[in-house]
Design a protein around this motif. Sequence first.
Motif, PDB file in Angstrom:
ATOM      1  N   ASN A  47      -3.148  -7.919  12.335  1.00  0.00           N
ATOM      2  CA  ASN A  47      -3.468  -7.509  10.965  1.00  0.00           C
ATOM      3  C   ASN A  47      -2.986  -8.585  10.012  1.00  0.00           C
ATOM      4  N   GLU A  61      -7.819  -0.837   7.130  1.00  0.00           N
ATOM      5  CA  GLU A  61      -6.628  -0.072   7.522  1.00  0.00           C
ATOM      6  C   GLU A  61      -5.829   0.354   6.297  1.00  0.00           C
ATOM      7  N   LEU A  62      -5.808  -0.495   5.296  1.00  0.00           N
ATOM      8  CA  LEU A  62      -5.106  -0.117   4.062  1.00  0.00           C
ATOM      9  C   LEU A  62      -5.863   0.984   3.319  1.00  0.00           C
ATOM     10  N   THR A  63      -7.194   0.950   3.386  1.00  0.00           N
ATOM     11  CA  THR A  63      -7.994   1.982   2.713  1.00  0.00           C
ATOM     12  C   THR A  63      -7.741   3.351   3.321  1.00  0.00           C
ATOM     13  N   VAL A  65      -5.103   4.228   4.684  1.00  0.00           N
ATOM     14  CA  VAL A  65      -3.663   4.400   4.538  1.00  0.00           C
ATOM     15  C   VAL A  65      -2.996   4.495   5.912  1.00  0.00           C
ATOM     16  N   TRP A  68       0.398   1.628   5.702  1.00  0.00           N
ATOM     17  CA  TRP A  68       0.256   0.519   4.753  1.00  0.00           C
ATOM     18  C   TRP A  68       1.607  -0.026   4.315  1.00  0.00           C
ATOM     19  N   HIS A  69       2.623   0.814   4.308  1.00  0.00           N
ATOM     20  CA  HIS A  69       3.952   0.331   3.917  1.00  0.00           C
ATOM     21  C   HIS A  69       4.527  -0.640   4.947  1.00  0.00           C
ATOM     22  N   PHE A  87      -0.741  -4.995  -2.622  1.00  0.00           N
ATOM     23  CA  PHE A  87      -1.054  -3.829  -1.802  1.00  0.00           C
ATOM     24  C   PHE A  87      -1.179  -2.550  -2.634  1.00  0.00           C
ATOM     25  N   ASN A  91      -4.546  -0.462  -3.067  1.00  0.00           N
ATOM     26  CA  ASN A  91      -4.515   0.975  -2.771  1.00  0.00           C
ATOM     27  C   ASN A  91      -5.105   1.775  -3.921  1.00  0.00           C
TER      28      ASN A  91
END
Length: 197
Positions: A47, A61-63, A65, A68-69, A87, A91
């Motif tokens: 990633n 993957e961030l979409t 969630v 994401w942290h 980020f 988000n």
Amino acid sequence: MFTYGVVMFVLYYAFAMIGMDLWGGMISADNPLLDGSDFARFNYFANNFNSLPAALVLLFELTVVNNWHVLASGFVLVSSRYAYIFFVVFNIFSSIMILNIVVAFILEVFQLQFDIDKYARRDPVQARLDELAQRSRVDGRWQASTKGGGYNVIQSVFRDEIARELIEESKAADTRRRRRRRRNRSGSASARLLLVP
């Protein structure tokens, strides 16, 4: 739906380009800054922003969630804590704004279906008025402007006439139905007489 896809692609592409410019080549398994981090423990080295396809997968993957942290913490470790801004902004744009677009799209489809159903259940007199107004426009007889209430003029002049016409059509249809019933009854009665010895 096509518009939604285009908006998503433009958003992903813009953030992928920014991410590739900021962190291209910084995330790899041999980077000592990531040793002992959650990013390395979960083996998230694939990633990254090293290429456009990898960047698009990371943004997806961030979409959704997906940790994401943890992903953001890896990028913070190789750059600075200001990486969180990227980020969080992504988000906000992807999860909140894009979700609103999806909800708006779904509501628009329901509204369109409601309008179609409403149009199908119109008053027959109003349907005839609409047909007459459309025919008048096509034939070139529609002289009154819509601002001047041309449609209202047609409604006031022809509403009673159309209502009478519809009532006459309804009466004629009822008369035809009654005649058919009588013929069916008399036909079945004569057939019964023939069958009786």
